[in-house]
Each structure stands twice: as C-alpha cells, then as structure tokens.
Design a protein around this motif. Structure first.
Motif, PDB file in Angstrom:
ATOM      1  N   THR A  12       2.122   7.196 -14.153  1.00  0.00           N
ATOM      2  CA  THR A  12       0.963   7.987 -13.736  1.00  0.00           C
ATOM      3  C   THR A  12       1.064   9.415 -14.245  1.00  0.00           C
ATOM      4  N   ASP A  13       2.250   9.996 -14.131  1.00  0.00           N
ATOM      5  CA  ASP A  13       2.460  11.365 -14.605  1.00  0.00           C
ATOM      6  C   ASP A  13       2.245  11.464 -16.113  1.00  0.00           C
ATOM      7  N   ALA A  14       2.779  10.508 -16.869  1.00  0.00           N
ATOM      8  CA  ALA A  14       2.625  10.532 -18.327  1.00  0.00           C
ATOM      9  C   ALA A  14       1.163  10.372 -18.723  1.00  0.00           C
ATOM     10  N   LEU A  15       0.445   9.495 -18.034  1.00  0.00           N
ATOM     11  CA  LEU A  15      -0.976   9.292 -18.336  1.00  0.00           C
ATOM     12  C   LEU A  15      -1.778  10.553 -18.046  1.00  0.00           C
ATOM     13  N   ALA A  49       9.151  12.409 -17.586  1.00  0.00           N
ATOM     14  CA  ALA A  49      10.058  11.541 -18.333  1.00  0.00           C
ATOM     15  C   ALA A  49      10.390  12.145 -19.693  1.00  0.00           C
ATOM     16  N   GLY A  50       9.375  12.697 -20.360  1.00  0.00           N
ATOM     17  CA  GLY A  50       9.611  13.317 -21.657  1.00  0.00           C
ATOM     18  C   GLY A  50      10.486  14.551 -21.561  1.00  0.00           C
ATOM     19  N   TYR A  51      10.279  15.327 -20.496  1.00  0.00           N
ATOM     20  CA  TYR A  51      11.087  16.530 -20.300  1.00  0.00           C
ATOM     21  C   TYR A  51      12.545  16.178 -20.063  1.00  0.00           C
ATOM     22  N   TYR A  52      12.786  15.137 -19.255  1.00  0.00           N
ATOM     23  CA  TYR A  52      14.163  14.719 -18.966  1.00  0.00           C
ATOM     24  C   TYR A  52      14.857  14.211 -20.227  1.00  0.00           C
ATOM     25  N   ALA A  53      14.090  13.549 -21.096  1.00  0.00           N
ATOM     26  CA  ALA A  53      14.673  13.005 -22.329  1.00  0.00           C
ATOM     27  C   ALA A  53      15.082  14.113 -23.294  1.00  0.00           C
ATOM     28  N   ARG A  54      14.442  15.285 -23.178  1.00  0.00           N
ATOM     29  CA  ARG A  54      14.716  16.369 -24.126  1.00  0.00           C
ATOM     30  C   ARG A  54      15.689  17.413 -23.606  1.00  0.00           C
ATOM     31  N   LEU A 112       0.832  -1.208   0.000  1.00  0.00           N
ATOM     32  CA  LEU A 112       0.000   0.000   0.000  1.00  0.00           C
ATOM     33  C   LEU A 112       0.863   1.252   0.000  1.00  0.00           C
ATOM     34  N   PHE A 113       1.939   1.233   0.771  1.00  0.00           N
ATOM     35  CA  PHE A 113       2.856   2.379   0.818  1.00  0.00           C
ATOM     36  C   PHE A 113       3.466   2.636  -0.558  1.00  0.00           C
ATOM     37  N   ILE A 114       3.895   1.576  -1.247  1.00  0.00           N
ATOM     38  CA  ILE A 114       4.479   1.716  -2.586  1.00  0.00           C
ATOM     39  C   ILE A 114       3.447   2.267  -3.561  1.00  0.00           C
ATOM     40  N   LEU A 115       2.221   1.739  -3.495  1.00  0.00           N
ATOM     41  CA  LEU A 115       1.160   2.183  -4.398  1.00  0.00           C
ATOM     42  C   LEU A 115       0.835   3.662  -4.191  1.00  0.00           C
ATOM     43  N   LEU A 116       0.656   4.060  -2.942  1.00  0.00           N
ATOM     44  CA  LEU A 116       0.311   5.458  -2.656  1.00  0.00           C
ATOM     45  C   LEU A 116       1.445   6.396  -3.059  1.00  0.00           C
ATOM     46  N   ALA A 117       2.696   5.975  -2.830  1.00  0.00           N
ATOM     47  CA  ALA A 117       3.829   6.814  -3.230  1.00  0.00           C
ATOM     48  C   ALA A 117       3.886   6.971  -4.744  1.00  0.00           C
ATOM     49  N   GLY A 118       3.564   5.907  -5.460  1.00  0.00           N
ATOM     50  CA  GLY A 118       3.575   5.982  -6.918  1.00  0.00           C
ATOM     51  C   GLY A 118       2.447   6.813  -7.492  1.00  0.00           C
ATOM     52  N   LEU A 119       1.399   7.021  -6.701  1.00  0.00           N
ATOM     53  CA  LEU A 119       0.248   7.806  -7.160  1.00  0.00           C
ATOM     54  C   LEU A 119       0.297   9.255  -6.692  1.00  0.00           C
ATOM     55  N   VAL A 120       1.438   9.690  -6.205  1.00  0.00           N
ATOM     56  CA  VAL A 120       1.592  11.091  -5.777  1.00  0.00           C
ATOM     57  C   VAL A 120       1.249  12.080  -6.896  1.00  0.00           C
ATOM     58  N   VAL A 152      -3.974  12.882 -20.724  1.00  0.00           N
ATOM     59  CA  VAL A 152      -5.415  13.081 -20.568  1.00  0.00           C
ATOM     60  C   VAL A 152      -5.758  14.545 -20.303  1.00  0.00           C
ATOM     61  N   PHE A 153      -4.904  15.201 -19.492  1.00  0.00           N
ATOM     62  CA  PHE A 153      -5.170  16.592 -19.112  1.00  0.00           C
ATOM     63  C   PHE A 153      -4.046  17.491 -19.635  1.00  0.00           C
ATOM     64  N   PRO A 154      -4.292  18.250 -20.697  1.00  0.00           N
ATOM     65  CA  PRO A 154      -3.250  19.138 -21.263  1.00  0.00           C
ATOM     66  C   PRO A 154      -2.734  20.167 -20.261  1.00  0.00           C
ATOM     67  N   GLU A 155      -3.551  20.488 -19.256  1.00  0.00           N
ATOM     68  CA  GLU A 155      -3.129  21.469 -18.258  1.00  0.00           C
ATOM     69  C   GLU A 155      -1.909  21.008 -17.464  1.00  0.00           C
ATOM     70  N   CYS A 156      -1.657  19.702 -17.460  1.00  0.00           N
ATOM     71  CA  CYS A 156      -0.530  19.160 -16.697  1.00  0.00           C
ATOM     72  C   CYS A 156       0.820  19.498 -17.322  1.00  0.00           C
ATOM     73  N   GLY A 157       0.804  19.925 -18.583  1.00  0.00           N
ATOM     74  CA  GLY A 157       2.057  20.247 -19.249  1.00  0.00           C
ATOM     75  C   GLY A 157       2.791  19.002 -19.736  1.00  0.00           C
TER      76      GLY A 157
END
Length: 259
Positions: free
Chosen positions: A133-136, A149-154, A29-37, A140-145
């Motif tokens: 989660t961040d990429a998804l 991962a994509g930013y780090y790659a560029r 549960l701790f791992i799941l919640l941390a990944g959903l930050v 879905v929401f363009p407001e997220c920018g």
C-alpha cells in the motif's frame, strides 16, 4: 505414542487449514485495516492540509514524510504484538479456551499451527499489504516521498553523525518474529489484561536492556567504528535468542494445559 505427543502431517494440514479459515473469519477485517494504515495516514494528512495555509503546504507533506516511518513502526509493532493475543490469548480462559482443547489434534500440531499462523503467515500477509500500500501510494502521489521498502533497501539500520547514532529505519529495528512470539508468550503468561500487560512488560524490558547496554558501552573502550560495524548483527542476534525463548515458553506453557 499418545495423540498429545504425536505429529501427523495430514491431520496437521487439516488443522492448519481450519485455523486459517477461522483467522480470516474472525480477524480478517482487523488484518485488512492494519495493512491499510498508510492509506489512512495519507487521508488524515490530506484533510489536515486543507486547513493549512496554501503557501506553506509543503511543510505539511514534509512532516508527513518524516512521520511516515514512525507511524509504520508503531503500526507494525502493535499489530505483531496484538494479533497473537487476539488469536490465541483465550487458551488460558477456562470458558473461552475449551474449543482448542477439544479439537482432534495433538499439542505439537496445534502449537506448530499457532507458530505458523501468528509468526509467519499472517505477519507476512500484513507486511505485504502494508508495504505494498505504501509503495503504491508513493508511486501515485509524489508528495508521499520514498517508499518505506525502497528506503530500507538503500540505507542501513543506523548512522553515526555529529557524535550520535541515528536509527534510519525504525520500522526495521525489531524482528517481526520476535515481536509476534512475545505476543504469543504474553497471551499464555497473563490471565487478564493480556495486551496491556504484554506491551508494558516488553517496553520495560527493552528500556532496561538499552540502559544496560549504554552503561556497558560508556564504561568500556569500545570504539565508534566497532559499534557501527557490529551493532546490527549483535542486536538481531539478541532478538533471535529472545524469540527462541518466547517460543519455548509458549510451547511448554501450552503443553501444561494440554492445548
């Protein structure tokens, strides 16, 4: 060869499987919640935007995009540092640490399992969940920018603008294995208040190191171009050596208590 010093691949596999099952049961549960930050941060930002002036709603999401990297840095570093302590910090407790001592495996097998679980497997699952989660959310929401991962790659780790260095990807500043191994070493070193003492010790060491490096750079004739070209490999090399030191300390300290 005594069991303490032996390494049987079959026995190691069974012990690793047991460790992973226990990790899912105790820390899943701790791992799941941390990944959903990222999702939690998005929800908090959305709720805050409901109380904001509709004409200035863009400022809220602009602030969200700017804070996203900072939140990721904080969440990743804290998770990687805390998880090994939660999982293996009890090995120095005479009452709670008896179970690892009594399991039918050698010290080498138990230490290697600890390295795999806390430095490779669980961090990999957490990072995939976090950045996935961040990429998804960004898709879905363009407001997220842009996704992290994509930013780090560029972009690179640092930039030099207007006479100062800027860290582009603060969440990639620390090597995950180094942070996880610091947690393992802290769990084995400290007897009480392990998380607090480990975090404080690492913070002080990092500040002192950066102050020393800045002092050396200021007093030398190193050019800006040399710093820009060599900073990343130097910084990651320092972290690799530090991580190796933490790993050796955990191995030696757990051998002394016959993990």
């Amino acid at each position: 060869m005594a069991r303490k010093d032996s390494f049987d691949i079959g026995r190691f596999g069974r012990f690793l499987s047991f460790e992973l099952k226990e990790t899912v049961r105790e820390n899943g549960l701790f791992i799941l919640l941390a990944g959903l930050v990222p999702l939690m941060f998005l929800i908090v930002t959305f709720l805050f935007s409901l109380t904001y002036n509709p004409e200035k709603i863009g400022e809220v999401w602009s602030g969200y995009a700017g804070l996203k990297a900072f939140v990721a840095t904080l969440a990743i570093v804290l998770f990687l540092l805390i998880f090994p302590i939660l999982k293996y910090g009890d090995i120095t407790d005479r009452r709670k640490g008896q179970m690892p001592l009594m399991l039918p495996s050698s010290h080498a097998e138990k230490a290697c399992s600890a390295f795999l679980v806390s430095v490779i497997i669980v961090p990999a699952v957490f990072m995939l969940l976090y950045f996935g989660t961040d990429a998804l959310l960004c898709a879905v929401f363009p407001e997220c920018g842009k996704s992290l991962a994509g930013y780090y790659a560029r972009t690179g780790l640092i930039d030099y603008n207007y006479g100062s260095f800027n860290i582009n990807c603060s969440f990639a500043f620390f090597l995950p294995p180094m942070v996880s191994l610091a947690g393992l070493a802290g769990g084995a070193l400290f007897k009480k208040h392990k998380i607090t003492k480990t975090f404080f010790s690492c913070s002080v060491a990092f500040i002192l190191f950066m102050m020393t490096m800045i002092s050396i750079i200021d007093s030398s004739e190193i050019s800006i171009e040399q710093i820009r070209n060599n900073f990343e490999w130097f910084w990651y090399t320092v972290q690799t050596v530090t991580a190796a030191g933490f790993g050796v300390y955990f191995w030696k300290s757990t051998a002394s208590i016959e993990l």
